[in-house]
Design an enzyme around this catalytic site. Structure first.
Site, PDB file in Angstrom:
ATOM      1  N   ARG A 108      53.148  69.784 108.172  1.00 21.52           N
ATOM      2  CA  ARG A 108      52.186  68.662 108.192  1.00 21.52           C
ATOM      3  C   ARG A 108      51.659  68.595 109.614  1.00 21.52           C
ATOM      4  O   ARG A 108      52.430  68.389 110.578  1.00 21.52           O
ATOM      5  CB  ARG A 108      52.856  67.348 107.796  1.00 21.52           C
ATOM      6  CG  ARG A 108      51.956  66.146 108.057  1.00 21.52           C
ATOM      7  CD  ARG A 108      52.495  64.885 107.462  1.00 21.52           C
ATOM      8  NE  ARG A 108      52.403  64.918 106.001  1.00 21.52           N
ATOM      9  CZ  ARG A 108      52.650  63.879 105.211  1.00 21.52           C
ATOM     10  NH1 ARG A 108      53.009  62.725 105.724  1.00 21.52           N
ATOM     11  NH2 ARG A 108      52.536  63.981 103.903  1.00 21.52           N
ATOM     12  N   GLN A 146      49.812  67.233  97.316  1.00 22.40           N
ATOM     13  CA  GLN A 146      49.659  65.947  96.640  1.00 22.40           C
ATOM     14  C   GLN A 146      48.810  66.103  95.381  1.00 22.40           C
ATOM     15  O   GLN A 146      49.133  65.562  94.323  1.00 22.40           O
ATOM     16  CB  GLN A 146      49.002  64.938  97.608  1.00 22.40           C
ATOM     17  CG  GLN A 146      48.817  63.562  97.021  1.00 22.40           C
ATOM     18  CD  GLN A 146      50.138  62.863  96.713  1.00 22.40           C
ATOM     19  OE1 GLN A 146      50.976  62.745  97.580  1.00 22.40           O
ATOM     20  NE2 GLN A 146      50.329  62.422  95.483  1.00 22.40           N
ATOM     21  N   ARG A 166      56.303  65.172  92.963  1.00 25.26           N
ATOM     22  CA  ARG A 166      56.129  65.974  94.184  1.00 25.26           C
ATOM     23  C   ARG A 166      57.233  67.028  94.293  1.00 25.26           C
ATOM     24  O   ARG A 166      56.971  68.170  94.672  1.00 25.26           O
ATOM     25  CB  ARG A 166      56.157  65.065  95.440  1.00 25.26           C
ATOM     26  CG  ARG A 166      54.966  64.128  95.605  1.00 25.26           C
ATOM     27  CD  ARG A 166      53.691  64.867  95.980  1.00 25.26           C
ATOM     28  NE  ARG A 166      53.823  65.675  97.175  1.00 25.26           N
ATOM     29  CZ  ARG A 166      53.693  65.218  98.429  1.00 25.26           C
ATOM     30  NH1 ARG A 166      53.396  63.948  98.638  1.00 25.26           N
ATOM     31  NH2 ARG A 166      53.815  66.027  99.470  1.00 25.26           N
ATOM     32  N   ASP A 177      43.657  55.001  97.622  1.00 19.27           N
ATOM     33  CA  ASP A 177      44.439  55.377  98.811  1.00 19.27           C
ATOM     34  C   ASP A 177      44.178  54.321  99.886  1.00 19.27           C
ATOM     35  O   ASP A 177      43.315  53.448  99.710  1.00 19.27           O
ATOM     36  CB  ASP A 177      43.998  56.785  99.269  1.00 19.27           C
ATOM     37  CG  ASP A 177      44.945  57.430 100.267  1.00 19.27           C
ATOM     38  OD1 ASP A 177      45.953  56.798 100.645  1.00 19.27           O
ATOM     39  OD2 ASP A 177      44.668  58.572 100.699  1.00 19.27           O
ATOM     40  N   CYS A 185      48.835  58.040  96.054  1.00 18.67           N
ATOM     41  CA  CYS A 185      49.678  59.035  96.727  1.00 18.67           C
ATOM     42  C   CYS A 185      50.861  58.374  97.429  1.00 18.67           C
ATOM     43  O   CYS A 185      51.887  59.023  97.639  1.00 18.67           O
ATOM     44  CB  CYS A 185      48.846  59.838  97.721  1.00 18.67           C
ATOM     45  SG  CYS A 185      47.908  58.781  98.844  1.00 18.67           S
ATOM     46  N   HIS A 203      45.227  67.610 101.373  1.00 13.38           N
ATOM     47  CA  HIS A 203      46.631  67.417 101.007  1.00 13.38           C
ATOM     48  C   HIS A 203      46.839  68.119  99.650  1.00 13.38           C
ATOM     49  O   HIS A 203      46.966  67.468  98.612  1.00 13.38           O
ATOM     50  CB  HIS A 203      46.926  65.918 100.927  1.00 13.38           C
ATOM     51  CG  HIS A 203      48.382  65.556 100.982  1.00 13.38           C
ATOM     52  ND1 HIS A 203      49.394  66.500 100.935  1.00 13.38           N
ATOM     53  CD2 HIS A 203      49.002  64.336 101.063  1.00 13.38           C
ATOM     54  CE1 HIS A 203      50.561  65.872 100.997  1.00 13.38           C
ATOM     55  NE2 HIS A 203      50.348  64.574 101.076  1.00 13.38           N
TER      56      HIS A 203
HETATM   57  N1   CP Z   1      51.972  61.007  99.823  1.00 13.02           N
HETATM   58  C1   CP Z   1      52.637  61.536 100.868  1.00 13.02           C
HETATM   59  O1   CP Z   1      52.342  62.651 101.333  1.00 13.02           O
HETATM   60  O2   CP Z   1      53.658  60.758 101.302  1.00 13.02           O
HETATM   61  P1   CP Z   1      54.481  60.962 102.662  1.00 13.02           P
HETATM   62  O3   CP Z   1      53.540  60.657 103.795  1.00 13.02           O
HETATM   63  O4   CP Z   1      55.606  59.986 102.555  1.00 13.02           O
HETATM   64  O5   CP Z   1      54.948  62.395 102.731  1.00 13.02           O
END
Ligand code: CP
Length: 312
Positions: free
Chosen positions: A108, A138, A298, A230, A270, A135
């Site tokens: 990330r 996701q 996930r 979101d 998400c 993402h």
């Molecule tokens: N939706 C998501 O990626 O959550 P986190 O930031 O908790 O990884």
């Protein structure tokens, strides 16, 4: 396991064909069924996954860390600031060194170009755990949750309320490849920009899906099967909080809004969510909500990505 996905990076939804994405989603279904029966085959025995984060994470961190362990491998969680990456050591050198220790890297990173530089230099699959603009992991869980709830994706319409966030870009891209209609509903200044909308529309021409953007809530809700939202602001947008709150307030997801959609509509987010802003508690905890299935999914979708890309 021999697949066309084997050994590849998972950086961007648009790097994959419809068939490859469906393979990931079908593999997800198999892995989830196995885990529900208490079966955890060691598809990635002794394989090591590095988890690099420049921001906090609940779902991404836990689903990858636990996921690789369920597959018989090891996880190394490298929290923000814990390794040299572009500071004190070049991205290229770090990628080469990590490739000697690890069998896969999940990262990330709030800079897509730097993440791509790491992926280009790495000799093991690199998985995108979110950049500043996409993402893809996701999006897989978002669509898999629809498959689970509806049985089929045929004729489905996704309606995303709010800002052009990372999940919005990746979900719209995935829908355009899989043939799912997608509507982005927000004030015009927050619509998806051409860098993303052009390849999405190009995919739609091939798949037969539609991609539209509107600020008309009444028109957008008609026939929607999945409503998504979101957060209204993100890192670096703190100075815009008041103007964003005002702009997005009419677009918050409420029970009245869901009542205008298809009768079997589901709600996805998400997470993390700002309850009371982009979505009400009644929707989050109500009968249409699929948010906790989506969060659980996930781990299943990410196990599928790891099995397919990292298998020997
Ligand atoms: N939706 C998501 O990626 O959550 P986190 O930031 O908790 O990884």
């Amino acid at each position: 396991m021999k697949t066309s996905v084997k050994g590849r990076n998972f950086m961007h939804i648009n790097d994959f064909t419809r068939e490859e994405l469906m393979l990931i989603l079908e593999t997800t279904r198999e892995l989830k069924l196995e885990s529900q029966r208490g079966l955890f085959p060691r598809y990635l025995e002794h394989k090591a996954l590095g988890l690099i984060f420049d921001q906090p994470s609940t779902r991404t961190r836990i689903s990858f860390e636990l996921g690789i362990q369920q597959l018989g491998g090891y996880a190394l969680y490298l929290k923000p600031g814990e390794i040299h990456l572009g500071k004190k050591e070049s991205i290229y050198d770090t990628a080469k060194v990590l490739s000697r220790y690890l069998d896969g890297i999940m990262i990330r990173w709030n800079n897509r170009k730097e993440m791509q530089a790491l992926a280009d230099a790495a000799e093991v699959p690199v998985i995108n755990g979110m950049t500043e603009d996409n993402h893809p992991c996701q999006a897989l869980a978002d669509v898999y949750t629809m498959m689970e709830r509806f049985g089929s994706l045929e004729g489905k319409k996704v309606l995303f309320f709010g800002d052009r966030t990372q999940p919005a870009h990746s979900l719209a891209m995935l829908c355009s490849i899989l043939g799912i209609d997608y509507v982005q509903c927000a004030p015009k200044p927050y619509h998806i920009l051409s860098e993303w909308s052009e390849p999405i529309l190009e995919n739609c021409r091939r798949s037969g899906a539609s991609f539209t953007q509107t600020d008309d809530i009444e028109k957008a809700t008609r026939g929607a099967h999945m409503v998504y939202t979101d957060v209204w602001w993100w890192i670096g947008q703190e100075h815009e909080v008041e103007e964003r709150r005002k702009a997005f307030w009419p677009y918050r997801v409420t029970e009245d809004l869901l009542a205008a959609c298809d009768k079997d509509v589901i709600f996805e987010h998400c997470l993390p969510a700002t309850r009371g802003l982009e979505v009400t508690d009644e929707v989050m905890d109500g009968p249409h909500s699929a948010i906790f299935d989506q969060a659980e999914n996930r781990i299943h979708t990410e196990k599928a990505v790891m099995v397919l890309t990292m298998s020997p």
